[in-house]
Design a protein around this motif. Structure first.
Motif, mmCIF file in Angstrom:
data_model
loop_
_atom_site.group_PDB
_atom_site.id
_atom_site.type_symbol
_atom_site.label_atom_id
_atom_site.label_comp_id
_atom_site.label_asym_id
_atom_site.label_seq_id
_atom_site.Cartn_x
_atom_site.Cartn_y
_atom_site.Cartn_z
ATOM 1 N N ASP A 60 7.457 3.345 -9.200
ATOM 2 C CA ASP A 60 6.526 2.300 -9.630
ATOM 3 C C ASP A 60 5.921 1.659 -8.385
ATOM 4 O O ASP A 60 6.150 2.123 -7.269
ATOM 5 N N SER A 61 5.178 0.565 -8.589
ATOM 6 C CA SER A 61 4.447 0.011 -7.443
ATOM 7 C C SER A 61 5.388 -0.548 -6.376
ATOM 8 O O SER A 61 5.064 -0.559 -5.196
ATOM 9 N N LEU A 62 6.588 -0.983 -6.811
ATOM 10 C CA LEU A 62 7.544 -1.517 -5.819
ATOM 11 C C LEU A 62 8.138 -0.406 -4.968
ATOM 12 O O LEU A 62 8.153 -0.479 -3.744
ATOM 13 N N HIS A 91 6.942 2.424 -4.553
ATOM 14 C CA HIS A 91 5.858 3.079 -3.822
ATOM 15 C C HIS A 91 5.712 2.465 -2.417
ATOM 16 O O HIS A 91 5.540 3.179 -1.433
ATOM 17 N N VAL A 92 5.811 1.130 -2.350
ATOM 18 C CA VAL A 92 5.724 0.466 -1.045
ATOM 19 C C VAL A 92 6.862 0.941 -0.140
ATOM 20 O O VAL A 92 6.651 1.291 1.013
ATOM 21 N N ILE A 107 6.119 4.484 1.080
ATOM 22 C CA ILE A 107 5.088 4.555 2.117
ATOM 23 C C ILE A 107 5.623 4.053 3.464
ATOM 24 O O ILE A 107 5.445 4.697 4.492
ATOM 25 N N VAL A 108 6.330 2.908 3.411
ATOM 26 C CA VAL A 108 6.846 2.341 4.667
ATOM 27 C C VAL A 108 7.866 3.295 5.295
ATOM 28 O O VAL A 108 7.860 3.518 6.513
ATOM 29 N N GLU A 126 6.010 6.198 6.868
ATOM 30 C CA GLU A 126 5.338 5.783 8.111
ATOM 31 C C GLU A 126 6.342 5.637 9.260
ATOM 32 O O GLU A 126 6.071 6.034 10.391
ATOM 33 N N LYS A 159 0.614 6.094 10.747
ATOM 34 C CA LYS A 159 0.091 4.926 10.027
ATOM 35 C C LYS A 159 -1.011 5.423 9.083
ATOM 36 O O LYS A 159 -1.955 6.068 9.530
ATOM 37 N N PHE A 160 -0.872 5.128 7.807
ATOM 38 C CA PHE A 160 -1.934 5.485 6.858
ATOM 39 C C PHE A 160 -3.020 4.427 6.894
ATOM 40 O O PHE A 160 -2.735 3.250 7.140
ATOM 41 N N GLN A 211 -5.913 2.109 4.940
ATOM 42 C CA GLN A 211 -6.014 1.481 3.619
ATOM 43 C C GLN A 211 -6.700 2.429 2.634
ATOM 44 O O GLN A 211 -6.270 2.580 1.494
ATOM 45 N N LYS A 212 -7.754 3.082 3.118
ATOM 46 C CA LYS A 212 -8.521 3.975 2.255
ATOM 47 C C LYS A 212 -7.661 5.136 1.753
ATOM 48 O O LYS A 212 -7.715 5.503 0.589
ATOM 49 N N LEU A 248 -4.403 5.134 1.443
ATOM 50 C CA LEU A 248 -3.378 4.629 0.525
ATOM 51 C C LEU A 248 -3.940 4.387 -0.876
ATOM 52 O O LEU A 248 -3.221 4.470 -1.857
ATOM 53 N N LEU A 249 -5.227 4.062 -0.934
ATOM 54 C CA LEU A 249 -5.812 3.740 -2.236
ATOM 55 C C LEU A 249 -6.354 4.983 -2.956
ATOM 56 O O LEU A 249 -6.768 4.900 -4.100
ATOM 57 N N THR A 250 -6.355 6.127 -2.251
ATOM 58 C CA THR A 250 -6.947 7.300 -2.902
ATOM 59 C C THR A 250 -5.986 8.470 -3.085
ATOM 60 O O THR A 250 -6.387 9.513 -3.569
#
Lengths: 489, 78
Positions: free
Chosen positions: B35-37, B39-40, B43-44, B47, B53-54, B56-57, B59-61
């Motif tokens: 889920d969104s939690l 997911h963070v 990603i971290v 990284e 480092k990803f 922003q673009k 991460l959103l796509t």
């Protein structure tokens, strides 16, 4: 003109007929002109200027963002496009609120300077198409979407009359292809569209407006009440706003379906949600997806190194904006912040929640589900108090006095049941009113629980009986219509 | 260096599930608890482990695990 007005009942068939007989080449132009006439009929001429401005700038920025090569330039243009849209929205909706609060702040410092008093403008629809414009620009920037080159279709995407005043907030990639599709008469769509429209009309004029009488009796004079009536009126408001908005959405979806356009549904039994997050997956769905995709996710990702604290902060900020979007008043801001706080708390509470349920062997039980629905509904209602009350102080009065139910009990002992029911349950309303309301709500509950809204697959005699009953109740049981709650946003 | 092996290890750790096998078409719907939690966290962790480092673009796509792997691959020294 609103959906439940005589003008609309003449407008819609006329538009449909002309659209039907026109050639495909001119249909977009005709629908665009019809949408603008629909908008002008609100008798607020400057709104036409606002939608034209938003359309032209967004169309231009969209093409521009796509055309430039460098990411940095694209970003700059995206921010330019968003800023233009936000400025238009602020100018339309927030100037009086800002000057008023600025003056309060200035007076605290005994400043002789005062900001001039600003007139509140009518901004019906603006926040909806501005949000669609921002999503369009962002999607082009993120390269999930190509810009629309045909200015006419693009204008129709923003102005399409079924969703112009109050949403649903549509993505260009969902709506544009449907607007371009060749129109062919579709009997099933016609039948479904008309039924959905009528069902929405029933929800609005029979259920929502009648509940409104009940809610207004208390909320227009809260200081006259304590305990139970405040609780009942708050629960009633939760259902009033649901029927009002979901009824409107059904009418919008029904209208669009007559033109073979499928808009996105906004509701999925929101009061059966088992958490506040779940509520937002079921309530005003197109709006919550918007704030999730364009505010929450970018913030959450920017603050990802703060882990859960970053997510919690992103939730609070997102719902603060959501509150502001609903209107320039502290009531809406507090409502938004409450939802943000609920969700931020759940970020930290969720890991423990599972363990607690496991320890109590409640996992996946019916009791747990009912308990969660009950708690969520009450949390949502608590926030609704700020949405409905006139200002924060009145809302605090309501919340402080709901627990004061012993007053109701004393009144019951002193004056007996008849008096108790009249004052604490009927709020001085007519007996017929209450009986009709209860009967209509019971009918609604039966229809929903038996999934009878899937009426189109039922035998003819059941279908036609239901059609007649629906129309009969709309004609004879409607309350003289008021405005839609969500219009003001 | 292959991406799929260390990435699978990260997925198994973050979602606490030793049976996860990654594929390009895999999305959040296919993984229990994504889920969104989480997911963070994912990603971290990616990284930090890959030292990348990803944007922003990006991460959103990301649409699926395939997009994620391509992005990681493009950031690693060849």
């Amino acid at each position: 003109m609103v959906f439940n007005s005589l003008e609309y009942f003449l407008f819609l068939p006329a538009i449909w007929l002309v659209h039907y007989f026109l050639g495909q080449r001119f249909r977009w132009l005709f629908l665009l002109v019809a949408s603008l006439i629909f908008y002008v009929s609100l008798k607020v001429p400057y709104l036409l200027g606002v939608i034209t401005l938003v359309t032209i700038t967004t169309y231009g920025f969209g093409l521009w963002i796509h055309r430039v090569e460098q990411l940095q330039q694209k970003k700059l243009l995206l921010w330019g496009g968003i800023a233009t849209n936000v400025l238009i929205l602020v100018a339309m909706k927030y100037v009086p609120f800002l000057t008023e609060n600025l003056n309060v702040l200035l007076s605290l410092f005994d400043s002789p300077i005062k900001a001039p008093h600003a007139q509140l403008l009518v901004a019906i629809g603006v926040s909806y198409y501005v949000f669609q414009a921002i999503s369009y620009l962002s999607d082009i920037y993120l390269e999930i979407e190509e810009p629309e080159t045909h200015f006419g279709y693009f204008s129709l995407y923003l102005a399409f009359f079924p969703k112009l005043l109050q949403g649903p907030i549509e993505r260009a990639r969902d709506l544009l292809p449907q607007l371009k599709q060749k129109y062919e008469f579709n009997y099933d769509n016609m039948r479904f569209g008309l039924l959905l429209f009528t069902w929405g009309l029933f929800k609005k004029v029979v259920l929502a407006d009648r509940l409104g009488l009940y809610v207004d009796a208390v909320y227009n004079d809260v200081h006259a009440y304590q305990g139970l009536p405040l609780l009942l009126a708050t629960y009633a408001y939760a259902f009033q706003i649901y029927f009002d908005f979901s009824g409107y959405t059904d009418m919008a979806l029904g209208t669009a379906r007559l033109f073979n356009v499928k808009l996105t549904d906004n509701f999925n039994s929101p009061y059966l949600a088992t958490s506040v997050a779940d509520f937002w997956r079921r309530w005003h769905i197109t709006f919550s997806r918007w704030i999730l995709d364009y505010i929450f996710k970018p913030l959450q990702m920017s603050w990802r190194n703060w882990k859960n604290w970053g997510t919690a902060a992103a939730l609070v900020v997102t719902f603060f904006v959501s509150g502001l979007w609903h209107g320039a008043s502290w009531g809406f801001v507090i409502w938004g912040l409450l939802h943000g706080t609920y969700m931020a708390c759940s970020v930290f509470y969720r890991p423990f929640q599972k363990k607690i349920h496991k320890a109590m062997s409640l996992e996946k039980t019916k009791v747990l589900k009912i308990w969660q629905i009950f708690v969520t509904f009450n949390l949502v209602c608590l926030a609704w108090v700020f949405f409905r009350a006139f200002g924060g102080w009145q809302a605090l009065y309501v919340l402080k006095n709901i627990p004061e139910m012993h007053h109701n009990y004393v009144a019951l002992i002193d004056n007996g049941w008849a008096d108790f029911i009249r004052n604490n349950i009927m709020f001085g309303l007519d007996k017929r009113n209450i009986i009709t309301l209860a009967a209509c709500l019971i009918c609604y509950a039966i229809i929903i629980s038996k999934k009878s809204y899937d009426l189109l697959n039922k035998p003819t005699y059941i279908r036609w009986t239901a059609y007649y009953l629906l129309i009969f109740s709309i004609i004879f049981l409607q309350v003289s219509s008021k405005k839609y709650i969500y219009f003001q946003f | 260096m292959g991406v799929i092996e260390p990435l699978t290890k990260i997925f198994r750790e973050v979602f606490d599930d030793e049976d996860i096998t990654l594929s390009g078409e895999m999305t959040a719907d296919d993984v229990d608890g994504w889920d969104s939690l989480s997911h963070v966290n994912l990603i971290v962790t990616i990284e930090t482990r890959f030292n990348i480092k990803f944007t922003q673009k990006e991460l959103l796509t990301f649409r699926n695990v395939g997009d994620l792997m391509d992005s990681i691959q493009s950031k690693l020294p060849s």
